[in-house]
Design a protein around this motif. Structure first.
Motif: not given
Length: 104
Positions: A59-68, A3-15
């Motif tokens: 297999l690489v699962k994408v996880n959205l990281v939401v800042p606290k 599993t990899i942790d990605l931010t909202y901008p990375q998911l929306v814009l690609g990276d």
């Protein structure tokens, strides 16, 4: 499976992110608009297959990281983004609500 942790901008814009595999580090291209919990399959990049000269898939699962904690500037930017949000906030009907409608 990893599993990899990605931010909202990375998911929306690609990276392009680097992930660790059993054969070393790999670059994984995240396409724009990737949804959380998406699983990418990297062929022949997993564990070696027992009694064979081949490798399994990674297999690489994408996880959205939401800042606290967010700064006041970040909070303001997020509020501005929310005002321009193009996806309506729609609640989904539960199983029993759909069943009730189906039986009418």
């Amino acid at each position: 499976l990893t599993t990899i942790d990605l931010t909202y901008p990375q998911l929306v814009l690609g990276d392009k992110v680097m992930i660790k595999s059993f054969s070393g580090k790999l670059d994984l291209k995240i396409p724009p608009g990737t949804q959380p919990d998406t699983v990418f399959r990297l062929k022949d990049k997993g564990l070696p297959v027992f009694n064979h000269d081949s490798y399994g898939d990674l297999l690489v699962k994408v996880n959205l990281v939401v800042p606290k904690n967010v700064s006041s500037e970040e909070k303001e930017l997020i509020q501005q983004l929310a005002m321009h949000e193009s996806v309506p906030n729609k609640t989904r009907k539960g199983f029993f609500e759909r069943l009730k409608e189906h039986l009418k």
